[in-house]
Design an enzyme around this catalytic site. Structure first.
Site, PDB file in Angstrom:
ATOM      1  N   LYS A   9     -44.404  35.107  86.759  1.00  0.00           N
ATOM      2  CA  LYS A   9     -45.691  34.501  87.091  1.00  0.00           C
ATOM      3  C   LYS A   9     -45.873  34.405  88.610  1.00  0.00           C
ATOM      4  O   LYS A   9     -46.825  34.937  89.157  1.00  0.00           O
ATOM      5  CB  LYS A   9     -45.811  33.134  86.426  1.00  0.00           C
ATOM      6  CG  LYS A   9     -45.629  33.215  84.907  1.00  0.00           C
ATOM      7  CD  LYS A   9     -45.608  31.863  84.249  1.00  0.00           C
ATOM      8  CE  LYS A   9     -45.208  31.946  82.792  1.00  0.00           C
ATOM      9  NZ  LYS A   9     -46.112  32.749  81.958  1.00  0.00           N
ATOM     10  N   TRP A  46     -46.050  24.931  75.525  1.00  0.00           N
ATOM     11  CA  TRP A  46     -44.693  25.293  75.950  1.00  0.00           C
ATOM     12  C   TRP A  46     -43.711  24.169  75.709  1.00  0.00           C
ATOM     13  O   TRP A  46     -42.580  24.413  75.265  1.00  0.00           O
ATOM     14  CB  TRP A  46     -44.688  25.744  77.410  1.00  0.00           C
ATOM     15  CG  TRP A  46     -44.997  27.193  77.506  1.00  0.00           C
ATOM     16  CD1 TRP A  46     -46.161  27.778  77.922  1.00  0.00           C
ATOM     17  CD2 TRP A  46     -44.134  28.276  77.121  1.00  0.00           C
ATOM     18  NE1 TRP A  46     -46.068  29.144  77.812  1.00  0.00           N
ATOM     19  CE2 TRP A  46     -44.848  29.476  77.330  1.00  0.00           C
ATOM     20  CE3 TRP A  46     -42.841  28.331  76.613  1.00  0.00           C
ATOM     21  CZ2 TRP A  46     -44.294  30.728  77.056  1.00  0.00           C
ATOM     22  CZ3 TRP A  46     -42.291  29.583  76.344  1.00  0.00           C
ATOM     23  CH2 TRP A  46     -43.022  30.757  76.557  1.00  0.00           C
ATOM     24  N   ASP A  92     -39.236  22.464  83.507  1.00  0.00           N
ATOM     25  CA  ASP A  92     -39.595  23.876  83.364  1.00  0.00           C
ATOM     26  C   ASP A  92     -40.719  24.140  84.359  1.00  0.00           C
ATOM     27  O   ASP A  92     -41.829  23.645  84.209  1.00  0.00           O
ATOM     28  CB  ASP A  92     -40.059  24.150  81.930  1.00  0.00           C
ATOM     29  CG  ASP A  92     -40.495  25.591  81.698  1.00  0.00           C
ATOM     30  OD1 ASP A  92     -40.637  26.338  82.688  1.00  0.00           O
ATOM     31  OD2 ASP A  92     -40.716  25.952  80.528  1.00  0.00           O
TER      32      ASP A  92
END
Length: 370
Positions: free
Chosen positions: A206, A102, A182
């Site tokens: 999530k 990511w 993040d």
């Protein structure tokens, strides 16, 4: 109806209580005669929902004064473009720490908008065939003191690497550089000191709710740094000034998020969730560590509590493993296509019973195939 144990990395498992409440309120929300899906985002009914959602999130995360909470669209990947568009207007430089798939995507996206460099890259330092296995030591980070911000991914969903400490920007020689995190896949899984960040963001799918919503927590002084080309709908300043109503927000996703926030408060908040998440991840990792049949790569100090990637030493058994798991109601265990293997995601809504069932299956599969 049969409910399975859903180990998907996202969109992910939601609390059953939340799903039942949403089902009960689907046709008529609190006597309004409407579904939340049908409400005007500017009506008093939805206004009460989004205001409560912000208040609950602020409480759960202990968001200090001087920060705006924004409910936006675009998802985590989209936000990786929206952040540089909002923060590179005054100084076109930003630094990134690369610890997994990511953050690799994040730095590549940001390079479209400015002078971007890696302050540290864990792939280069990894000993496991180019895999990401750890967080580089803070002392090895090289941060430019005039960078507009420093970005890192607090939990790498694909690679299973998690930060448990927050870097000290003064110690890095960059005391005035805002820290951007993040937090898509570990938000609300444990307490976080928001005051240490200039900006924190996360996709909802999530630990918060359905896909379509992104939560942004941004310090007030960073609202004036957007690039001129930043789209108005993604301008933190405009979104903040309009209380997340500059354009139509993802209303139903915000409604579900608020139900999740209320559920979290009933569980005892994020500190209580951390205890549960520690217990779940320790159970799974101890099962994997006790076996030579399964392999993990991430160093113990940096193992994610949320996403546990693992591999069968004999990968010719992968299909049989997944088929057997499905028979037991253990779903979405296949690893990300970029790394292979298996992955179990243990978000807040995954029960200890689900992890116990997975642990039992791991042992049984080894006995029958080892």
């Amino acid at each position: 109806m049969t409910r399975v144990f859903n180990f998907s990395a996202g969109p992910a498992v939601l609390p059953e209580e939340v799903l039942k409440q949403a089902a009960e309120e689907m046709l008529d929300w609190h006597g309004s005669g409407m579904s939340v899906m049908e409400m005007s985002h500017r009506g008093k009914e939805f206004t009460s929902i989004i205001e409560q959602a912000e208040a609950d999130l602020r409480e759960l995360m202990s968001v200090p004064d001087g920060y705006h909470v924004l409910f936006m669209q675009g998802g985590g990947l989209g936000e990786n473009a929206i952040v540089p568009l909002n923060l590179l207007g005054k100084n076109n430089k930003a630094d990134f720490v690369v610890t997994g798939s990511w953050s690799e995507k994040s730095i590549k996206e940001a390079q479209r908008y400015g002078d971007i460099k890696a302050a540290a890259n864990a792939r280069d330092a990894s000993a496991a065939q180019g895999k990401f296995t750890k967080v580089p030591a803070f002392a090895d980070w090289q941060v430019r003191s005039d960078a507009a911000y420093l970005h890192y991914c607090g939990n790498e969903t694909i690679d299973g690497v998690e930060f448990f400490d927050v870097p000290d920007m003064a110690a890095l020689g960059a005391p005035d550089v805002p820290l951007v995190v993040d937090m898509s896949s570990h938000i609300l899984s444990r307490p976080m000191d928001i005051s240490k960040y200039g900006l924190a963001f996360g996709g909802a799918q999530k630990n918060i709710g359905p896909a379509g919503l992104t939560v942004v927590i941004v310090r007030d002084d960073l609202l004036e740094q957007a690039q001129a080309v930043c789209p108005s709908a993604f301008s933190y300043k405009l979104v903040a000034e309009n209380k997340s109503m500059y354009n139509t927000p993802p209303t139903y996703s915000i409604y579900i998020a608020n139900l999740v926030f209320q559920w979290l408060k009933r569980q005892g908040g994020v500190a209580a969730m951390e205890k549960q998440n520690v217990a779940k991840s320790e159970l799974l990792y101890s099962t994997l560590d006790a076996s030579e049949f399964y392999v993990t790569h991430v160093e113990k100090a940096h193992r994610s509590r949320m996403n546990v990637p693992f591999f069968l030493r004999d990968e010719s058994l992968n299909d049989a493993f997944l088929a057997g798991a499905k028979e037991r109601g253990l779903l979405q265990l296949k690893g990300h296509k970029s790394v292979g293997g298996m992955r179990a995601s243990l978000y807040n809504a995954m029960s200890l019973a689900g992890v116990q069932a997975l642990s039992g299956y791991l042992k049984d599969f080894e006995k029958s195939h080892g």
